[in-house]
Design a protein around this motif. Sequence first.
Motif, PDB file in Angstrom:
ATOM      1  N   GLU A  31      -6.831   4.358   6.366  1.00 35.73           N
ATOM      2  CA  GLU A  31      -6.604   2.966   6.003  1.00 35.73           C
ATOM      3  C   GLU A  31      -5.345   2.430   6.688  1.00 35.73           C
ATOM      4  O   GLU A  31      -5.330   1.306   7.186  1.00 35.73           O
ATOM      5  CB  GLU A  31      -6.421   2.906   4.487  1.00 35.73           C
ATOM      6  CG  GLU A  31      -7.097   1.761   3.776  1.00 35.73           C
ATOM      7  CD  GLU A  31      -6.944   1.943   2.271  1.00 35.73           C
ATOM      8  OE1 GLU A  31      -7.801   2.612   1.687  1.00 35.73           O
ATOM      9  OE2 GLU A  31      -5.972   1.439   1.707  1.00 35.73           O
ATOM     10  N   TYR A  32      -4.297   3.270   6.691  1.00 36.16           N
ATOM     11  CA  TYR A  32      -3.037   2.840   7.315  1.00 36.16           C
ATOM     12  C   TYR A  32      -3.231   2.532   8.787  1.00 36.16           C
ATOM     13  O   TYR A  32      -2.666   1.578   9.316  1.00 36.16           O
ATOM     14  CB  TYR A  32      -1.961   3.921   7.177  1.00 36.16           C
ATOM     15  CG  TYR A  32      -1.567   4.243   5.768  1.00 36.16           C
ATOM     16  CD1 TYR A  32      -1.754   3.316   4.748  1.00 36.16           C
ATOM     17  CD2 TYR A  32      -0.999   5.464   5.448  1.00 36.16           C
ATOM     18  CE1 TYR A  32      -1.395   3.623   3.453  1.00 36.16           C
ATOM     19  CE2 TYR A  32      -0.634   5.766   4.158  1.00 36.16           C
ATOM     20  CZ  TYR A  32      -0.838   4.846   3.162  1.00 36.16           C
ATOM     21  OH  TYR A  32      -0.485   5.150   1.884  1.00 36.16           O
ATOM     22  N   TYR A  70       0.836  -1.200   0.000  1.00 39.46           N
ATOM     23  CA  TYR A  70       0.000   0.000   0.000  1.00 39.46           C
ATOM     24  C   TYR A  70       0.873   1.253   0.000  1.00 39.46           C
ATOM     25  O   TYR A  70       0.634   2.188  -0.748  1.00 39.46           O
ATOM     26  CB  TYR A  70      -0.911   0.001   1.234  1.00 39.46           C
ATOM     27  CG  TYR A  70      -2.056  -0.963   1.116  1.00 39.46           C
ATOM     28  CD1 TYR A  70      -3.315  -0.518   0.730  1.00 39.46           C
ATOM     29  CD2 TYR A  70      -1.890  -2.304   1.379  1.00 39.46           C
ATOM     30  CE1 TYR A  70      -4.373  -1.401   0.621  1.00 39.46           C
ATOM     31  CE2 TYR A  70      -2.934  -3.197   1.270  1.00 39.46           C
ATOM     32  CZ  TYR A  70      -4.178  -2.739   0.887  1.00 39.46           C
ATOM     33  OH  TYR A  70      -5.214  -3.606   0.769  1.00 39.46           O
ATOM     34  N   TYR A 116      -6.500  11.993  -3.201  1.00 45.41           N
ATOM     35  CA  TYR A 116      -6.475  10.545  -3.201  1.00 45.41           C
ATOM     36  C   TYR A 116      -5.840  10.022  -1.927  1.00 45.41           C
ATOM     37  O   TYR A 116      -6.245   9.001  -1.373  1.00 45.41           O
ATOM     38  CB  TYR A 116      -5.680  10.055  -4.421  1.00 45.41           C
ATOM     39  CG  TYR A 116      -5.352   8.581  -4.396  1.00 45.41           C
ATOM     40  CD1 TYR A 116      -6.285   7.642  -4.816  1.00 45.41           C
ATOM     41  CD2 TYR A 116      -4.124   8.152  -3.949  1.00 45.41           C
ATOM     42  CE1 TYR A 116      -5.991   6.287  -4.776  1.00 45.41           C
ATOM     43  CE2 TYR A 116      -3.809   6.810  -3.900  1.00 45.41           C
ATOM     44  CZ  TYR A 116      -4.744   5.879  -4.319  1.00 45.41           C
ATOM     45  OH  TYR A 116      -4.454   4.554  -4.269  1.00 45.41           O
ATOM     46  N   PHE A 117      -4.828  10.763  -1.438  1.00 43.72           N
ATOM     47  CA  PHE A 117      -3.997  10.273  -0.347  1.00 43.72           C
ATOM     48  C   PHE A 117      -4.683  10.396   1.006  1.00 43.72           C
ATOM     49  O   PHE A 117      -4.498   9.536   1.871  1.00 43.72           O
ATOM     50  CB  PHE A 117      -2.681  11.046  -0.351  1.00 43.72           C
ATOM     51  CG  PHE A 117      -1.697  10.567   0.667  1.00 43.72           C
ATOM     52  CD1 PHE A 117      -1.165   9.286   0.583  1.00 43.72           C
ATOM     53  CD2 PHE A 117      -1.299  11.374   1.710  1.00 43.72           C
ATOM     54  CE1 PHE A 117      -0.259   8.829   1.513  1.00 43.72           C
ATOM     55  CE2 PHE A 117      -0.385  10.920   2.648  1.00 43.72           C
ATOM     56  CZ  PHE A 117       0.126   9.648   2.547  1.00 43.72           C
ATOM     57  N   ARG A 168       2.516   1.961  -3.299  1.00 38.19           N
ATOM     58  CA  ARG A 168       1.580   2.458  -4.311  1.00 38.19           C
ATOM     59  C   ARG A 168       1.506   3.983  -4.240  1.00 38.19           C
ATOM     60  O   ARG A 168       1.636   4.664  -5.254  1.00 38.19           O
ATOM     61  CB  ARG A 168       0.198   1.837  -4.047  1.00 38.19           C
ATOM     62  CG  ARG A 168      -0.875   2.249  -5.020  1.00 38.19           C
ATOM     63  CD  ARG A 168      -2.198   1.641  -4.611  1.00 38.19           C
ATOM     64  NE  ARG A 168      -2.624   2.158  -3.300  1.00 38.19           N
ATOM     65  CZ  ARG A 168      -3.650   1.665  -2.615  1.00 38.19           C
ATOM     66  NH1 ARG A 168      -4.346   0.646  -3.079  1.00 38.19           N
ATOM     67  NH2 ARG A 168      -3.991   2.178  -1.455  1.00 38.19           N
ATOM     68  N   GLU A 169       1.372   4.507  -3.023  1.00 37.02           N
ATOM     69  CA  GLU A 169       1.270   5.961  -2.868  1.00 37.02           C
ATOM     70  C   GLU A 169       2.625   6.636  -3.092  1.00 37.02           C
ATOM     71  O   GLU A 169       2.702   7.713  -3.674  1.00 37.02           O
ATOM     72  CB  GLU A 169       0.744   6.313  -1.477  1.00 37.02           C
ATOM     73  CG  GLU A 169      -0.759   6.330  -1.387  1.00 37.02           C
ATOM     74  CD  GLU A 169      -1.326   4.931  -1.208  1.00 37.02           C
ATOM     75  OE1 GLU A 169      -1.960   4.422  -2.158  1.00 37.02           O
ATOM     76  OE2 GLU A 169      -1.132   4.355  -0.139  1.00 37.02           O
ATOM     77  N   ARG A 180      -6.464   7.517   2.503  1.00 43.90           N
ATOM     78  CA  ARG A 180      -5.561   6.378   2.696  1.00 43.90           C
ATOM     79  C   ARG A 180      -4.994   6.362   4.115  1.00 43.90           C
ATOM     80  O   ARG A 180      -4.695   5.315   4.666  1.00 43.90           O
ATOM     81  CB  ARG A 180      -4.394   6.432   1.701  1.00 43.90           C
ATOM     82  CG  ARG A 180      -4.788   6.397   0.244  1.00 43.90           C
ATOM     83  CD  ARG A 180      -5.146   4.992  -0.201  1.00 43.90           C
ATOM     84  NE  ARG A 180      -6.592   4.761  -0.139  1.00 43.90           N
ATOM     85  CZ  ARG A 180      -7.450   5.196  -1.046  1.00 43.90           C
ATOM     86  NH1 ARG A 180      -7.050   5.846  -2.100  1.00 43.90           N
ATOM     87  NH2 ARG A 180      -8.734   4.952  -0.909  1.00 43.90           N
TER      88      ARG A 180
END
Lengths: 189, 377
Positions: free
Chosen positions: B195-196, B140, B188-189, B143-144, B192
């Motif tokens: 999510e982390y 993940y 987008y970030f 990807r970022e 996330r």
Amino acid sequence: MTQEDLLSKLAAKLPHLEKAAAPVKDYLTMRMGSADDLIPSAKVLKDDLGFDYLEMISATDWLGAVKPEGYIRNPNPNVFLAEGATPQSIPTATPGYNYRPMFGVLWLFGNIPERARLFLRLEIARENARVPSLTGLFKSADWQERELYDLMGIRFEGHPNLIKILTPEFTQGHPLRKDYVHIKDKYDE
Amino acid sequence: MSPETAATAPREFKTDTLFINLGPQHPSTHGVLRIGLTIEGEVITKAVPDVGYLHRGTSKLAEVRGYHHCVVLTDRWDYVSAMPNNLVFCLAAEKILGLKVPPRADAIRVAMCELNRLASHLLFFGTYGIDTGAITPFLYAFREREMILDLFEMVCGARLTYNYIRLGGVMVDVTEDWIAKCREFLEYFKPRLDEYDTLLSFNPIFMARTQGIGCISKEVAVNWGLSGANLRGSGVNYDVRKADPYCGYDQYQFDIPLGKTGSCWDRYYCRVSELRQSVRIVEQALDKLPAGPFMATGVAKVPKPQPGESYAHVEASRGDLGIYLVADGQASPYRMHVKAPSFINLAILQELLAGRKVADVIAVLGSIDIVLGEVDR
């Protein structure tokens, strides 16, 4: 804490420190007369004035221009140089600049809550250069003093483990000294 | 009398200390770091970090190179976060040359450094997961991180060693297209980050492996000269962006995340929380990006500053990165000393590992977040 406040506090607690004539730009720089002053001054700075954060130890060799023989290959190659253009020359001594056979050792102390920062400077003779170690007061001095011993050849007296840290054991001499000349070793050919 | 056999022979039990080498080539040492561990059973009695495998002598090289050339050398210290390295050398050299940087360049510098902090902390987040046995977060994070590197590639053509921040400003201006792409990435970030937290930060296994491990108290952290998230994880509020602002950081709104106990988890979570703050700073920098030149006028091709000394330091991704520069009137620095945060942070390892279990070594080492290029310089 402004520089003036700090200066007046220093004058009260550590009168033997004097303001350096050529300071590090934008920072208060104090000069020490002898190496014996270092540990008492650092103690007062740490315990009474709150400078308990030793940020940096650095040293400068004031001998003169660096010797090109200290580098393994052409020290300043420029493969992109146009035909006929002059490459940048290796630095030479600036006429009139105060070169001298001395090491300038520099400590940077920080006071985190007061947001204050203080440079402490000491000049020692190049021959058999020795400075007291601050490892007893600041653990952060440990590796930084080893680095300076390795690269500059200044002995920090009282350091518990003063051995090389960055250069391999077969490197002879102290590379950051201005008169360092590279001695060929097993990896040169 | 029956003959003595292996089964009947009296057993001799003895314990002995064992010396093991960790590294220099080992994925969890994040480069070429060797740690000599003396262990007694499961417990480490002595740990001796051995550095220098990547020493390239950049301070010595700087003494024969021009000021513009030295910026290239700086890229190679902390190669996963090279923008702050460029910046700190330029700040020190600009001080000594007396250059005034235009406001647009300052804002671009801030945005780039914070984006680089994102990329660097994402690398930490991914590899720390691997260090503690969780492979998924790495995928993940990368990807970022790849998107950020794409942004850098778009603006300066390089993915890791940028040489983007130059004396007096930056290499090229950012385009409207780039700004739009950057905003798109930030949008987008942001989701996330939650999510982390669910993926790794509050994962019970991860917490069990890192909470209460490798604790550094406030006093010890200050005494060892730690900086960056290692210091803030112990609850010391020290961030160069607030304590000694540069590039107009005093005009940005952001918080300094602090830890409580100084354990591995605290240091980890400080970095993850810094991701949010960095996103905030990049957004502000893009919002108020002033018009005007991106490079100061009158930057000499071969700068020859007046004799003098300067010191500049920035909050790089790994801590307080400083440069002490001496000029003697030549076209090269007379002396360049790098105060490298990774080098100083790593020294505490010898004290931190003694008395801990072997299984904790990688958890502790990973939480200090070192880059060997910066340790060895």
